[in-house]
Structures are given as structure tokens and as C-alpha cells.
Design a protein around this motif. Structure first.
Motif, short mmCIF file in Angstrom:
data_model
loop_
_atom_site.label_atom_id
_atom_site.label_comp_id
_atom_site.label_asym_id
_atom_site.label_seq_id
_atom_site.Cartn_x
_atom_site.Cartn_y
_atom_site.Cartn_z
N PHE A 298 0.85 -1.18 0.00
CA PHE A 298 0.00 0.00 0.00
C PHE A 298 0.90 1.24 0.00
N ALA A 299 0.83 2.02 -1.07
CA ALA A 299 1.71 3.17 -1.22
C ALA A 299 1.08 4.46 -0.69
N GLN A 300 -0.23 4.56 -0.80
CA GLN A 300 -0.90 5.74 -0.26
C GLN A 300 -2.38 5.46 -0.11
N PRO A 301 -3.04 6.17 0.82
CA PRO A 301 -4.46 5.93 1.06
C PRO A 301 -5.33 6.45 -0.07
N VAL A 302 -6.51 5.85 -0.16
CA VAL A 302 -7.52 6.30 -1.12
C VAL A 302 -8.54 7.11 -0.33
N ILE A 303 -8.55 8.41 -0.56
CA ILE A 303 -9.45 9.32 0.14
C ILE A 303 -10.85 9.18 -0.47
N VAL A 304 -11.86 9.27 0.37
CA VAL A 304 -13.25 9.15 -0.07
C VAL A 304 -13.49 10.05 -1.29
N ASN A 305 -14.28 9.55 -2.21
CA ASN A 305 -14.65 10.20 -3.47
C ASN A 305 -13.51 10.26 -4.49
N SER A 306 -12.41 9.58 -4.21
CA SER A 306 -11.34 9.45 -5.21
C SER A 306 -11.77 8.46 -6.27
N GLN A 307 -11.24 8.64 -7.46
CA GLN A 307 -11.45 7.67 -8.53
C GLN A 307 -10.20 6.79 -8.63
N VAL A 308 -10.45 5.49 -8.76
CA VAL A 308 -9.36 4.52 -8.87
C VAL A 308 -9.58 3.64 -10.09
N ARG A 309 -8.49 3.09 -10.59
CA ARG A 309 -8.57 2.12 -11.67
C ARG A 309 -7.38 1.18 -11.56
N LEU A 310 -7.44 0.08 -12.30
CA LEU A 310 -6.40 -0.94 -12.22
C LEU A 310 -5.65 -1.07 -13.53
N LYS A 311 -4.33 -1.15 -13.42
CA LYS A 311 -3.47 -1.45 -14.55
C LYS A 311 -2.93 -2.86 -14.33
N ALA A 312 -2.93 -3.69 -15.39
CA ALA A 312 -2.53 -5.09 -15.24
C ALA A 312 -1.51 -5.50 -16.29
N LYS A 313 -0.59 -6.39 -15.87
CA LYS A 313 0.47 -6.90 -16.74
C LYS A 313 0.65 -8.39 -16.45
N LEU A 314 0.80 -9.20 -17.47
CA LEU A 314 1.04 -10.63 -17.27
C LEU A 314 2.52 -10.84 -16.97
N VAL A 315 2.83 -11.21 -15.73
CA VAL A 315 4.23 -11.36 -15.32
C VAL A 315 4.71 -12.80 -15.34
N ALA A 316 3.79 -13.76 -15.27
CA ALA A 316 4.18 -15.17 -15.34
C ALA A 316 2.96 -16.00 -15.74
N ILE A 317 3.23 -17.09 -16.44
CA ILE A 317 2.16 -18.03 -16.81
C ILE A 317 2.77 -19.42 -16.91
N VAL A 318 2.06 -20.38 -16.34
CA VAL A 318 2.53 -21.76 -16.32
C VAL A 318 1.36 -22.68 -16.63
N ASN A 319 1.64 -23.74 -17.39
CA ASN A 319 0.65 -24.78 -17.64
C ASN A 319 0.92 -25.91 -16.66
N LEU A 320 0.02 -26.09 -15.70
CA LEU A 320 0.16 -27.13 -14.69
C LEU A 320 -0.75 -28.31 -15.03
N ARG A 321 -0.28 -29.17 -15.92
CA ARG A 321 -1.07 -30.35 -16.34
C ARG A 321 -2.49 -29.95 -16.76
N GLY A 322 -2.58 -28.94 -17.60
CA GLY A 322 -3.86 -28.53 -18.14
C GLY A 322 -4.54 -27.40 -17.38
#
Length: 153
Positions: free
Chosen positions: A97-121
């Protein structure tokens, strides 16, 4: 939004940013409902008047775990993983947690695929996540979420 139908398609995104969700406003009503659900009524979250006078933020702030609980909501705006028997939330790792989210703030998520594995299907996908706060340089948090996907053969 990206569409993923199988392991090879998913694997093709390894190391890449997968996308960014839409913005969501954290309201006092949402904070209060989360406080009720988790039995965490600390004043910094729920007492608007006290927060205005005693809090260094001069307003209430969202529970850190409330912001983390929004991961699936945001993830489904970024990726449509299809052709599934089942999806399992496997783990949440290294959340900072880098900083608090103050009420009425807008937030969104950024995503990146950092690892992927095939575990028997079964596909184990590790997604790097960063929750951005509109107008702020520092994110609310960074970390990784791990999903298990059982694709239909």
C-alpha cells in the motif's frame, strides 16, 4: 478489453501490459458497507466529522482491503477469459500500500502478465497489478494476483 480463449493465447501476452480498467469512485456509502461486512469500523474510515478534524487527510479513507477486493471487478474490465470450466482466485502476493484512497477518489487498475505456467492442463497466471488514483503520482497499491484457469479442451 482483451479476449483470451486458451493457454497459447494467454501465453502470448507474457511480459506485456494487458490493459487498464475504467475509473471507479470510492464513495462513503461503499466504505461504510465494507466496514459493516468486515466489522472494521475504525473512525478513519467511517466517522466523516472526526476525519475532517483529526485525520491528516481531512477526510475518510477507504480500507486498504476494500481496494484490494475490487481486483476481480477491475480484472473483468481488462480481460475476458473465455472457454472456461472454472476460474479460481489462487493468491494475492506482495501487495504494498503506497498511499491511502481518500473518499470520493477515482481509482482504476493497470494489469500486466508477469508469469504463466501450464500445470497439467491448468493455467496459472500471475498478473502484476497497480491501482492508480486519479490525479496522484503514487498508486494506492502494487502487487500480484494469481488466478487458476481451467480451460475447456
Amino acid at each position: 478489453m482483451i479476449i483470451i480463449k486458451n493457454y497459447p493465447e494467454f501465453e502470448g501476452y507474457l511480459g506485456e501490459e494487458l490493459g487498464v480498467s475504467g475509473w471507479h469512485t470510492i464513495t462513503q456509502e461503499q466504505i461504510n458497507k465494507f466496514a459493516d461486512a468486515t466489522i472494521d469500523h475504525q473512525w478513519i474510515h467511517t466517522d466523516v466529522e472526526r476525519a475532517q478534524t483529526e485525520s491528516p487527510f481531512k477526510a475518510t479513507i477507504a480500507h486498504g482491503y476494500l481496494t484490494v477486493s475490487l481486483l476481480p471487478y477491475f480484472w473483468h474490465q481488462i480481460a475476458d477469459v473465455q472457454n472456461l470450466k472454472m476460474q479460481i482466485n489462487y493468491s494475492i502476493e506482495n501487495i504494498r500500500f503506497a498511499q491511502p484512497v481518500i473518499v470520493n477518489s477515482q481509482v482504476r487498475l493497470k494489469a500486466k502478465l508477469v508469469a504463466i505456467v501450464n500445470l497439467r492442463g491448468i493455467t496459472k497466471a500471475t498478473i502484476g497489478v497497480e491501482m492508480e488514483i486519479d490525479g496522484q503520482k503514487k498508486p494506492a497499491y502494487t502487487g500480484e494476483v494469481v488466478f487458476l484457469y481451467h480451460f475447456i479442451d
